[in-house]
Design an enzyme around this catalytic site. Sequence first.
Site, short mmCIF file in Angstrom:
data_model
loop_
_atom_site.label_atom_id
_atom_site.label_comp_id
_atom_site.label_asym_id
_atom_site.label_seq_id
_atom_site.Cartn_x
_atom_site.Cartn_y
_atom_site.Cartn_z
N ASN A 10 0.86 -1.19 0.00
CA ASN A 10 0.00 0.00 0.00
C ASN A 10 0.90 1.24 0.00
OD1 ASN A 10 -1.82 2.03 0.46
ND2 ASN A 10 -2.36 1.38 2.55
N LYS A 12 -0.04 4.28 -0.15
CA LYS A 12 -0.67 5.46 0.47
C LYS A 12 -0.48 6.67 -0.47
CE LYS A 12 -0.07 3.20 4.86
NZ LYS A 12 0.06 3.26 6.29
N HIS A 96 -9.44 0.99 5.24
CA HIS A 96 -8.14 1.21 5.88
C HIS A 96 -8.33 2.18 7.04
CE1 HIS A 96 -4.04 2.41 6.61
NE2 HIS A 96 -3.65 1.35 5.94
N GLU A 98 -6.70 4.59 8.05
CA GLU A 98 -6.49 6.00 7.70
C GLU A 98 -7.71 6.57 7.00
OE1 GLU A 98 -2.74 5.38 5.72
OE2 GLU A 98 -1.85 4.87 7.65
N GLU A 168 -4.98 -4.95 10.63
CA GLU A 168 -3.97 -3.92 10.81
C GLU A 168 -4.21 -3.19 12.13
OE1 GLU A 168 -2.05 -2.61 6.87
OE2 GLU A 168 -3.87 -1.44 7.10
N GLY A 174 2.95 2.22 10.84
CA GLY A 174 3.89 3.34 10.71
C GLY A 174 4.67 3.64 11.97
N SER A 213 3.81 -2.17 10.20
CA SER A 213 5.27 -2.20 10.38
C SER A 213 5.91 -3.52 9.97
CB SER A 213 5.64 -1.84 11.82
OG SER A 213 5.27 -0.51 12.10
P1 13P Z 1 3.34 0.36 7.60
O1 13P Z 1 3.84 -0.92 6.99
O2 13P Z 1 4.07 1.57 7.12
O3 13P Z 1 3.26 0.27 9.10
O4 13P Z 1 1.83 0.58 7.07
C1 13P Z 1 0.91 -0.47 7.20
C2 13P Z 1 -0.31 -0.12 6.46
O5 13P Z 1 -1.06 0.75 6.86
C3 13P Z 1 -0.58 -0.83 5.21
O6 13P Z 1 -1.87 -0.61 4.75
#
Ligand code: 13P
Length: 252
Positions: A10, A12, A96, A98, A168, A174, A213
């Site tokens: 992803n 983002k 997601h 976010e 997740e 992150g 992560s």
């Molecule tokens: P990270 O791997 O940067 O922690 O992000 C995970 C994520 O949100 C994937 O959709």
Amino acid sequence: MSRRPLVAGNWKMFKTRAEARAFAETLAENLAQADGVDLAICPPFTSIDVVATVLQGTGVGVFGQTGHENENGAHTGEVSMGMLVDAGASGVLLGHSERRADCAETDQALARKVPAALVAGLTPVLCVGESEFERDSGSTKAILDVQVREGLSGVPKDRLGDVVVAYEPIWAIGTGKSARPEIAQEAHAWIREELRSLAGDTADSMRILYGGSVKPETAAELMALPDVDGALVGGAALDALSLLAIAAAARP
Ligand code: 13P
């Protein structure tokens, strides 16, 4: 039950079209490293067509990062599932954390988005996960149960097997602080139990990805867990060779 692993990157809100093309070319040249693993890239809308064109015929999926439940209409800034297909996508991330936080993507909206994705011919990846507060207050299982049940409530029973779920935990995204293996396995087993209550034995063939992560160094331990069927990768998916190293760790 053996499930073919899926590793999805992803991006983002990262990468220009030129950067996306360079990534896809490197990925295509080194795909042998991921033999036996399904791969998907989730670029921003603007790069879906570039990535899909470079990766055409390789079997690598290109997924949207969200999609609207309506076919078209007065929804400024939105993109429909059919438009994602038109741009070259074969799947879509939905829910997601976010998007839930930034854009109020609710379980009720997801109940419409997941079936809309299936109708359009996309593989939906329903993302679920608890916050740190919810984990600390002991409500993780209840939160996951609701997110899975509500998010899938609009999917006909005979299509549930076409859905992918991604666990997740928000506190692991992150932060560099991936879930410990026993925490990840426990949550994935809870999710599969909830899937079983909805889909019966089909739950055994449904893929549940871990995200939060994931790095090349930590992937093997997570990917070896019995109910972890791949990864949804953020930061470490911005580099093609790093994503391939994670996929290699997921090889059966
Ligand atoms: P990270 O791997 O940067 O922690 O992000 C995970 C994520 O949100 C994937 O959709």
